[in-house]
Design a protein around this motif. Sequence first.
Motif, PDB file in Angstrom:
ATOM      1  N   LEU A  18     -42.516   9.529   5.054  1.00 11.62           N
ATOM      2  CA  LEU A  18     -41.407  10.852   5.520  1.00 11.62           C
ATOM      3  C   LEU A  18     -40.111  10.389   5.203  1.00 11.62           C
ATOM      4  O   LEU A  18     -39.334  11.450   4.374  1.00 11.62           O
ATOM      5  N   PHE A  19     -39.663   9.105   5.230  1.00 17.06           N
ATOM      6  CA  PHE A  19     -38.163   9.111   4.907  1.00 17.06           C
ATOM      7  C   PHE A  19     -37.824   8.251   3.944  1.00 17.06           C
ATOM      8  O   PHE A  19     -36.516   7.967   3.353  1.00 17.06           O
ATOM      9  N   TYR A  20     -38.827   7.541   3.148  1.00 14.97           N
ATOM     10  CA  TYR A  20     -38.569   6.941   1.806  1.00 14.97           C
ATOM     11  C   TYR A  20     -39.608   7.497   0.702  1.00 14.97           C
ATOM     12  O   TYR A  20     -40.735   8.002   0.905  1.00 14.97           O
ATOM     13  N   ARG A  21     -38.992   7.426  -0.401  1.00 12.35           N
ATOM     14  CA  ARG A  21     -40.086   7.614  -1.647  1.00 12.35           C
ATOM     15  C   ARG A  21     -40.742   6.245  -1.937  1.00 12.35           C
ATOM     16  O   ARG A  21     -40.373   5.549  -2.818  1.00 12.35           O
ATOM     17  N   VAL A  22     -41.839   6.114  -1.368  1.00 12.85           N
ATOM     18  CA  VAL A  22     -42.618   4.756  -1.463  1.00 12.85           C
ATOM     19  C   VAL A  22     -43.625   4.802  -2.479  1.00 12.85           C
ATOM     20  O   VAL A  22     -44.375   5.848  -2.657  1.00 12.85           O
ATOM     21  N   ARG A 150     -32.288   2.896   2.389  1.00 10.66           N
ATOM     22  CA  ARG A 150     -31.406   3.958   2.574  1.00 10.66           C
ATOM     23  C   ARG A 150     -32.376   5.178   2.871  1.00 10.66           C
ATOM     24  O   ARG A 150     -33.251   5.384   1.883  1.00 10.66           O
ATOM     25  N   ILE A 151     -31.960   5.862   3.634  1.00  7.17           N
ATOM     26  CA  ILE A 151     -33.045   7.166   3.880  1.00  7.17           C
ATOM     27  C   ILE A 151     -33.231   7.606   2.622  1.00  7.17           C
ATOM     28  O   ILE A 151     -32.284   8.123   1.922  1.00  7.17           O
ATOM     29  N   PHE A 152     -34.371   8.148   2.481  1.00  5.99           N
ATOM     30  CA  PHE A 152     -34.816   8.884   1.100  1.00  5.99           C
ATOM     31  C   PHE A 152     -34.635   8.381   0.056  1.00  5.99           C
ATOM     32  O   PHE A 152     -34.969   8.999  -1.319  1.00  5.99           O
ATOM     33  N   SER A 153     -34.308   7.004  -0.172  1.00  5.31           N
ATOM     34  CA  SER A 153     -34.220   6.175  -1.182  1.00  5.31           C
ATOM     35  C   SER A 153     -35.660   5.615  -1.759  1.00  5.31           C
ATOM     36  O   SER A 153     -36.654   5.581  -0.901  1.00  5.31           O
ATOM     37  N   LYS A 154     -35.808   5.088  -3.072  1.00  6.81           N
ATOM     38  CA  LYS A 154     -37.092   4.888  -3.589  1.00  6.81           C
ATOM     39  C   LYS A 154     -37.398   3.264  -3.151  1.00  6.81           C
ATOM     40  O   LYS A 154     -36.419   2.567  -3.124  1.00  6.81           O
ATOM     41  N   LEU A 190     -40.602  -9.388  -9.175  1.00  5.14           N
ATOM     42  CA  LEU A 190     -39.240  -8.613  -8.919  1.00  5.14           C
ATOM     43  C   LEU A 190     -38.521  -8.404 -10.382  1.00  5.14           C
ATOM     44  O   LEU A 190     -38.070  -7.352 -10.462  1.00  5.14           O
ATOM     45  N   THR A 191     -38.606  -9.275 -11.210  1.00 10.14           N
ATOM     46  CA  THR A 191     -37.823  -9.348 -12.643  1.00 10.14           C
ATOM     47  C   THR A 191     -38.507  -8.178 -13.593  1.00 10.14           C
ATOM     48  O   THR A 191     -38.036  -7.486 -14.041  1.00 10.14           O
ATOM     49  N   GLU A 192     -39.864  -8.261 -13.299  1.00  3.40           N
ATOM     50  CA  GLU A 192     -40.462  -7.251 -14.371  1.00  3.40           C
ATOM     51  C   GLU A 192     -40.570  -5.795 -13.867  1.00  3.40           C
ATOM     52  O   GLU A 192     -40.835  -4.848 -14.376  1.00  3.40           O
ATOM     53  N   ASN A 193     -40.090  -5.648 -12.470  1.00  6.92           N
ATOM     54  CA  ASN A 193     -40.281  -4.471 -11.745  1.00  6.92           C
ATOM     55  C   ASN A 193     -38.745  -3.941 -11.390  1.00  6.92           C
ATOM     56  O   ASN A 193     -38.925  -2.696 -10.860  1.00  6.92           O
ATOM     57  N   GLN A 194     -37.755  -4.491 -11.869  1.00  3.26           N
ATOM     58  CA  GLN A 194     -36.673  -4.042 -11.143  1.00  3.26           C
ATOM     59  C   GLN A 194     -36.138  -2.625 -11.493  1.00  3.26           C
ATOM     60  O   GLN A 194     -35.549  -1.661 -10.941  1.00  3.26           O
ATOM     61  N   LYS A 195     -36.688  -2.171 -12.693  1.00  5.26           N
ATOM     62  CA  LYS A 195     -36.316  -0.627 -12.978  1.00  5.26           C
ATOM     63  C   LYS A 195     -37.292   0.373 -12.732  1.00  5.26           C
ATOM     64  O   LYS A 195     -37.475   1.463 -13.354  1.00  5.26           O
ATOM     65  N   VAL A 196     -38.316  -0.085 -12.170  1.00  6.39           N
ATOM     66  CA  VAL A 196     -39.344   0.883 -11.633  1.00  6.39           C
ATOM     67  C   VAL A 196     -39.010   1.990 -10.785  1.00  6.39           C
ATOM     68  O   VAL A 196     -38.279   1.635  -9.891  1.00  6.39           O
TER      69      VAL A 196
END
Length: 196
Positions: A18-22, A150-154, A190-196
């Motif tokens: 509801l509150f994040y783009r998971v 942060r609310i509604f962030s990815k 973390l390194t390979e997915n930072q821009k995901v």
Amino acid sequence: MSRLYRVGKFLCRSYLRLFYRVEIIGKENIPNDGGVLLCSNHIHLMDPPLVGSFIKRQVCFMAKAELFEVPILKIIIPKLGAFPIRRGMSDRQALRTGLNLLKEGKMIGIFPEGTRSKTKELGEGLAGVGFFALRSDANVVPCGIIGTYRIFSKLTIVYGEPIDMVSLRQERASAEMATKKIMEGIQKILTENQKV
């Protein structure tokens, strides 16, 4: 999996959706049975629900002992499968409990840094996670949490492929060496997915 855990998982998943783009990546990397050591970076208090709510199996989290002294939590947390660890010292009871759970074919969740990262950068891992990896036959699955709360962030959670610990177990490597390998696995995610 207890009814309380199922209900808690549903509520946490609903809240997070509801509150994040998971976004969830790599759920298929988690074995369906047998002992699993799930190792994740730690950036927020909500990390345990995030890590555990979107996968089929129950995760028994290792949590700081102070949480088991909070009036309501001390009743609920153990029923969710969590067990305490006293930070800043060698807690043999926590190590025994964790090993027993893994030998029973359960999945335990650990944040190897031992505390939340204030910078969001991955810190050093504690030797305890290496101890679990070497003293059990459990699959070691690295996990990376990327984003902010942060609310509604990815928010992206990535479950990596199990780390091959066979050679380290055969060599009777130190817990520190095993921890280093696990932390490298988390950092790679973390390194390979930072821009995901």
